[in-house]
Design an enzyme around this catalytic site. Structure first.
Site, short mmCIF file in Angstrom:
data_model
loop_
_atom_site.label_atom_id
_atom_site.label_comp_id
_atom_site.label_asym_id
_atom_site.label_seq_id
_atom_site.Cartn_x
_atom_site.Cartn_y
_atom_site.Cartn_z
N HIS A 175 0.84 -1.21 0.00
CA HIS A 175 0.00 0.00 0.00
C HIS A 175 0.88 1.25 0.00
O HIS A 175 1.87 1.32 0.70
CB HIS A 175 -0.91 0.02 1.24
N TYR A 234 -9.06 5.17 8.06
CA TYR A 234 -9.15 5.53 9.47
C TYR A 234 -10.19 6.65 9.56
O TYR A 234 -9.99 7.71 8.98
CB TYR A 234 -7.81 6.05 10.00
N PRO A 240 -3.70 -0.57 19.43
CA PRO A 240 -3.53 -1.05 18.05
C PRO A 240 -3.56 0.03 16.97
O PRO A 240 -3.13 -0.23 15.85
CB PRO A 240 -4.68 -2.03 17.87
N LYS A 284 1.49 -0.74 15.41
CA LYS A 284 2.92 -0.75 15.72
C LYS A 284 3.40 -1.98 16.50
O LYS A 284 4.60 -2.24 16.57
CB LYS A 284 3.28 0.51 16.55
N TYR A 342 4.22 6.15 10.48
CA TYR A 342 3.39 5.01 10.11
C TYR A 342 4.19 4.02 9.27
O TYR A 342 4.18 2.81 9.54
CB TYR A 342 2.15 5.50 9.34
C1 PHB Z 1 -5.38 -4.59 11.30
O1 PHB Z 1 -5.50 -4.85 10.10
O2 PHB Z 1 -5.64 -5.43 12.18
C2 PHB Z 1 -4.94 -3.24 11.68
C3 PHB Z 1 -4.51 -2.37 10.71
C4 PHB Z 1 -4.13 -1.10 11.05
C5 PHB Z 1 -4.20 -0.67 12.37
C6 PHB Z 1 -4.62 -1.55 13.35
C7 PHB Z 1 -5.00 -2.84 13.01
O3 PHB Z 1 -3.86 0.59 12.66
#
Ligand code: PHB
Ligand code: APR
Length: 399
Positions: free
Chosen positions: A80, A209, A302, A306, A392
């Site tokens: 990505h 997000y 989460p 990270k 990120y």
């Molecule tokens: C996930 O795909 O589980 C996931 C992806 C991004 C995040 C947190 C969890 O920021």
């Protein structure tokens, strides 16, 4: 009663925990000529099937490639360029490649774990699964050891030169550092995540997000046919109060179904669970001949994914440091490990806290305005966007 005889085993490094930290450490040590024994309280199947995060930052992918562990990742993972950041009526794409020249890969922790286990099994790694009574001994001496009861109920001891605690947040290694020698920092967030896995193609090409007055929502994925989605829910939420329909409805509202023609496609839910959100750091990450790595030393919420990346960064530093000591007799990198690793730990702890605080609603209207202002700045200023992208996509290991 006469104690039963103890079966003795020798190794250079005793690794407690066969999660990603423990198995990757065993692999990186073996590549440097250092043999190890891995001790795990659960079964191999249980460890392999735990559902965790799914985003690998650039430095994690680089390290897995260098370690010869990225064959399947390079064939199957999705690369990505960035993420979408949104709030009602607005969706912005942050392009990490344009901002920092780095990307992320979508590849589940379960897949990383499978690849690690396959590589270690092929190499004849010694792993004891389903052990009990794990206890650490003589960590301040030159001959530390770990005792445990094996699957057959026999008392065993692994004598080593170094012990590494890769045993996550519930293992015994953290607490094996005497109370007077350790310090902990902790924050519990006033909300949790309700996460689902669904057998449906993602409704987005890259992760979304979303800030929403009802609470945060996120659209992630595991593959072109499996979606992973999350909703902010109050602490103490009972998963049984959330039917699949209620979840899809809340996701559609918060993710902006119908805005600018975007549609969220629901599908069969295959897993559903509530995850608490916590930040935790214990220092130092070394005590005598015990080193801590991964979740044993720190937990992040989460948001920003990270946890796994930080675990990989820890062992990416620790393996060469231990090899320098045990193969070349140079103790300096091992002595520097705790401090070097901790710099990145605090960076990721801050980033995870920052993403979490920016995106989750608290019910306070003043906080909501600050969050929206911050989101607008991050999405529209190159400086703001670059800061998010750099953290990120991941700073280089050793930063
Ligand atoms: C996930 O795909 O589980 C996931 C992806 C991004 C995040 C947190 C969890 O920021
Ligand atoms: N004896 C032996 N093994 C133990 C013990 C014990 N007493 N207690 C716990 N363990 C094992 C657990 O069963 C688990 O398999 O230690 C392992 C720790 O693995 P993880 O929790 O996966 O931690 P880590 O390898 O550091 O990986 C970090 O996991 O929680 C996620 O977000 C986190 O993705 C990150 C990753």
């Amino acid at each position: 009663m006469t104690p039963s005889p103890v079966l003795e085993e020798r190794t250079r490094v005793a690794i407690i925990g066969a999660g990603p930290s423990g198995m990757l450490l065993a692999h990186l040590l073996a590549q440097r000529g250092v043999e190890s024994v891995v001790l795990e309280s659960r079964s191999e199947e249980y460890v392999a099937s735990r559902i965790r995060a799914g985003i690998l930052e650039q430095s994690t992918v680089d390290l897995l490639r260098e370690a010869g562990l990225a064959g399947r990742l390079d064939r199957e993972a999705q690369e990505h360029r960035g993420i979408y950041l949104q709030w009602p009526e607005e969706r912005h794409h942050l392009d990490f490649v344009a901002l920092t020249g780095r990307t992320v890969h979508v590849y589940g922790q379960t897949e990383v774990q499978k690849d690690l286990v396959a590589a270690r099994t092929a190499a004849g790694q010694r792993v004891h699964y389903e052990i009990g009574d794990t206890a650490l001994h003589d960590l301040e001496s030159d001959h530390p050891s770990v005792t445990f009861t094996d699957r057959a109920g026999r008392a065993r001891r692994v004598a080593a030169e170094v012990v590494v605690g890769c045993d996550g947040s519930f293992g015994p290694s953290r607490a094996a550092v005497p109370e007077a020698a350790r310090r902990t920092w902790e924050k519990t967030y006033p909300y949790s995540w309700l996460g689902i896995l669904a057998d449906v193609a993602p409704s987005t090409d890259e992760l979304i997000y979303a800030w929403h007055p009802d609470g945060f929502a996120m659209h992630s994925m595991r593959s072109s046919t499996v979606s992973r989605l999350y909703l902010q829910v109050p602490n103490g939420t009972d998963v049984d109060d959330w039917s699949d329909d209620r979840i899809w409805e809340a996701l559609a509202t918060r993710l902006g179904h119908g805005q600018d023609g975007w549609q969220l496609t629901p599908g069969p839910v295959t897993e559903k669970s509530v995850l608490p959100m916590r930040s935790f750091v214990q220092t130092p990450m070394r005590h005598g001949r015990l080193f801590l790595a991964g979740d044993a030393g720190h937990i992040v919420p989460p948001t920003g994914a990270k946890g796994l990346n930080l675990a990989v960064a820890d062992v990416g530093l620790l393996a060469p440091a231990l090899a320098a000591w045990l193969v070349d007799g140079d103790r300096r990198p091992a002595e520097a490990y705790a401090e070097t690793a901790l710099r990145r730990v605090w960076r990721c702890t801050h980033f995870s806290w920052w993403m979490t605080s920016m995106l989750h609603t608290s019910g306070d209207p003043f906080d909501a305005q600050l969050q929206l202002s911050q989101l607008r700045w991050v999405a529209s200023s190159e400086a703001g966007a670059t800061g998010l992208a750099e953290n990120y996509a991941g700073l280089p290991i050793g930063f």
